[in-house]
Design an enzyme around this catalytic site. Structure first.
Site, PDB file in Angstrom:
ATOM      1  CG  ASP A 639       1.191   0.437   0.554  1.00 14.25           C
ATOM      2  OD1 ASP A 639       1.357   1.572   1.036  1.00 14.25           O
ATOM      3  OD2 ASP A 639       0.312  -0.336   0.955  1.00 14.25           O
ATOM      4  CG  ASP A 640       1.204   5.309   0.320  1.00 10.90           C
ATOM      5  OD1 ASP A 640       0.554   4.735  -0.564  1.00 10.90           O
ATOM      6  OD2 ASP A 640       0.722   5.654   1.403  1.00 10.90           O
TER       7      ASP A 640
END
Length: 769
Positions: A639-640
């Site tokens: 999710d980064d």
């Protein structure tokens, strides 16, 4: 899963429903190199996660699994589990002695991000537990081909009241075949507190120092031998039994790094209670969430603590949390409170008669011996809540037997532990690192351990090295956040101390960028201490990918190779294993003893989060690159990862490129919506002290990213940041950065856990600068 109530022990039955990265660059750091450090250049793709390209089929030993190669990946499909570690048989060619590294003065020239091979000295390797790639391959091969035999032999070194049943391990990791279920040493009866304490005392270690405690203030310290520690653990265990805490009951612990924190963990384990340690920095609201979820029989805290010059009133936070719980119908009968006289006195502590009890008034009155509650290997040991994408914390549940064996083994080999070592992990026991590598892993090995109450830059940035010299620390394990912070403060705080006792360094919590790795190695370790750059998670219990000191050459920033029994694979978006040099999603096939068993009260979420994305695998949620030599490079949370015009770009890669610029001190990157590219790259940048913001500098920073990664990774926006929103433990709150970048300022949420909440207002004020 059954609800934990007053008379309902904590139970679970399968089938019933860890981090942000920043990078820091010092103003001026000369990078020396010693005669035994060797380097060889190698090519690895620094590009982002890539989707798969042509699919090929492996009809051999791969079990018929569809194999794939990705863009830039070798289309190799070898036939067995050793395919990504066998490269150790052929250490990369081209290595040779060099007299010096091309010296880079950080702050004057762009720091090189080339990947050097760093070899352990012959003297170190000769005495190491795993002295060579060949020995590692021999042990690793057995751990995969014969996991029952491998782990049974290790488990037999511990005390079991009754040996485990066969098979040693049973598992289902495929949601299409039923409920996810993992069991190790089922039927075995043991106790981890007994193995940490009684077993070591019986082996003659009763007078050995178990804990050196270093207080917040200089000159404030204490020690406990293993015998003394056992006595204090038994006193607290007897008190807990006396107030009605039984096997399976939960106890919430909200303590700072006093000796009473590991004492409490071990006391709970001794009587079969399930401890849930909450970092003593979380807000009352966060604490209340955790109490409401696990419904403990008691809460254990202290009245206050000093962190650096600041006094934190922990009891007031607990009071507010318990008040919040009462509104939801959850009451706690006992709040045991340790009087921390160095922070405040009793008279200044708010008190609720009938509920609150002073530790010093009751615990010392109890007997110093306490019968052990023998538990099944699969009985719960602890709950530890970790953040979830939905905002609701996830109660990660670890059981006893497998966790005990795995944490002890990973500690022993990843740090090359010797009985003469003095070990210091800077982590707080409120996190998984403090569970596995402050309390349980070291003590299962009979180690001497340092527990530090304070902060690493108080009274100045030399505090860590003062402690290292004071206690002759040999193994030092810390987070990249701290390494980069100390880099920024300058070498003089390090070099004024000897540090000659150090022999192994360690890194935990997030990927460490190569420039920070080199500084840690060259400056802190005097170019002689291997670095165990460990990759693991709250959920894994212990290290999954880690260097073994002395076993093979390291590459700065790489976690290197899997630990025994661990089979990491890199898959594409469709769950197809990618071979050779590649980037993708990091998964693990087959379980390992330290794996968590469920999320408390929500087995469905456990399956959905970790096993449904790629059926048959544990999905770590992390991205990973594997280079041509088989070394693993963690690229940060998926999710980064930012998807810019079809390019998947890891935020860690962009941050590393930004801090390679001599005038950039720190950077944190998030994704924002972009009407053309889907997502844009938004970079928060902290400059080296004294450097002014300018349009010329903004362009120069963007150019640094273009040069190192490519034009597609160039930031769309540079947001000048005097500081970044961090928790007291140093973790960057990316959630807040995303809201600021998206101008969703009314959705910032709780910022009470930030070390300096004022940073948020500064960033908002500079948003349109």
């Amino acid at each position: 899963m059954k609800t934990l109530g007053r008379n309902a022990p904590l139970q679970f039955s399968p089938g019933i429903g860890p981090g942000a990265t920043s990078h820091i660059n010092p103003k001026a750091t000369l990078l020396p190199i010693s005669s035994h450090q060797l380097k060889v250049k190698h090519s690895i793709s620094s590009s982002s996660l890539k989707s798969s390209s042509p699919i090929s089929f492996d009809s051999g030993g791969g079990g018929g699994r569809v194999m794939a190669s990705s863009n830039g990946c070798n289309n190799l499909t070898t036939k067995n589990f050793l395919r990504h570690v066998e490269s150790l048989n052929n250490i990369p060619s081209g290595a040779g002695k060099i007299s010096q590294l091309n010296a880079v003065i950080l702050g004057e020239a762009l720091a090189s991000e080339e990947n050097d091979l760093v070899f352990p000295s012959k003297d170190f390797s000769n005495q190491a537990l795993v002295p060579s790639p060949q020995k590692y391959l021999e042990m690793y091969k057995r751990s995969i081909e014969d996991p029952s035999g491998f782990w049974s032999d290790i488990a037999s070194e511990f005390y079991w009241k009754k040996k485990w049943d066969e098979p040693v391990c049973s598992e289902n990791l495929d949601v299409s075949k039923g409920n996810i279920d993992i069991k190790w040493f089922k039927g075995g009866i043991t106790n981890i507190s007994y193995n940490c304490l009684d077993r070591n005392i019986e082996a003659g270690l009763g007078d050995k120092i178990a804990i050196y405690w270093e207080g917040n203030e200089l000159g404030v310290d204490a020690t406990l031998t293993y015998s003394q520690l056992l006595q204090q653990v038994c006193q607290l265990a007897n008190y807990l039994k006396d107030i009605g805490v039984k096997k399976g009951d939960a106890v919430v612990v909200y303590l700072p790094m006093l000796m009473e924190l590991p004492i409490t963990m071990l006391a709970c384990a001794r009587i079969g209670a399930v401890h849930s340690v909450v970092f003593a920095g979380f807000s009352a609201e966060s604490l209340a969430q955790r109490i409401t979820d696990c419904k403990p029989k008691a809460v254990i805290t202290c009245n206050a603590v000093k962190r650096g010059p600041k006094v934190l009133d922990l009891k007031e936070i607990v009071d507010a949390g318990l008040t919040e719980c009462a509104k939801n119908g959850i009451s706690v009968d006992v709040c045991l409170t340790y009087e921390n006289k160095s922070a405040t006195d009793r008279e200044s502590t708010k008190w609720q008669e009938g509920r609150d009890v002073w530790w010093q008034d009751v615990v010392p009155k109890y007997p110093t011996t306490c019968e052990v509650e023998w538990v099944d290997a699969e009985d719960p040991l602890f709950l530890l809540y970790t953040s979830g994408s939905t905002g609701k914390p996830k109660g990660v549940l670890h059981t006893t037997g497998g966790y005990m064996v795995y944490t002890a083994t990973t500690f022993k080999y990843a740090f090359d532990y010797k009985p003469s070592d003095v070990y210091w992990c800077t982590a707080d026991c409120g996190w998984i690192t403090g569970h596995s590598y402050v309390t349980y892993g070291p003590m299962l090995n009979g180690a001497t351990n340092i527990v530090f109450e304070g902060v690493p830059n108080y009274p100045d940035s030399g505090r860590c090295w003062d402690i290292v010299d004071k206690y002759k620390v040999t193994i030092f394990y810390t987070a990249p956040t701290l390494v980069r912070s100390l880099m920024r403060d300058g070498n003089e705080y390090v070099t004024r101390y000897s540090r000659k006792s150090l022999r192994v360094l360690g890194s935990v919590g997030e990927p460490i960028n190569p420039s920070a790795w080199r500084w840690f190695f060259n400056v802190v370790g005097d170019s002689r201490c291997p670095i165990s750059d460990t990759w693991w998670q709250t959920e894994t219990g212990g290290f999954l990918i880690t260097p073994l000191p002395g076993a093979w050459p390291q590459k700065p920033g790489s976690a290197t190779f899997p630990f025994f029994g661990v089979q990491p694979v890199i898959v594409d978006e469709k769950g197809v294993e990618i071979e050779g040099e590649c980037s993708g999603y990091l998964c693990v096939k087959a379980s390992w003893p330290g794996a968590f068993r469920t999320l408390y009260g929500d087995h469905e979420r456990y399956e959905t989060t970790y096993f449904k994305p790629f059926p048959g695998y544990y999905f770590s949620g992390d991205g990973c690159s594997r280079d041509k030599d088989g070394y693993h490079w963690l690229t940060g949370r998926v999710d980064d990862v930012i998807n810019v015009s079809g390019h998947r770009i890891g935020t860690a890669e962009v941050e590393s490129a930004l801090v390679s610029h001599p005038q950039c001190a720190e950077a944190a990157v998030v994704g924002v919506e972009h009407e053309v590219k889907g997502q844009g790259i938004y970079a928060f940048v902290t400059l080296v002290e004294g450097v002014p913001y300018s349009e010329e500098l903004r362009k120069s920073l963007i150019l640094a990213v273009r040069k190192q990664i490519g034009a597609f990774a160039a930031p769309d926006r540079i947001h000048w940041a005097p500081g970044l929103p961090k928790t007291r433990s140093g973790k960057i709150m990316r959630r807040i950065l995303r809201k600021i970048a998206s101008r969703q300022l009314d959705e910032l949420g709780d910022i009470s856990t930030l070390a300096d909440p004022g940073v948020v207002d500064q960033l908002i004020a500079l948003a349109d600068t």
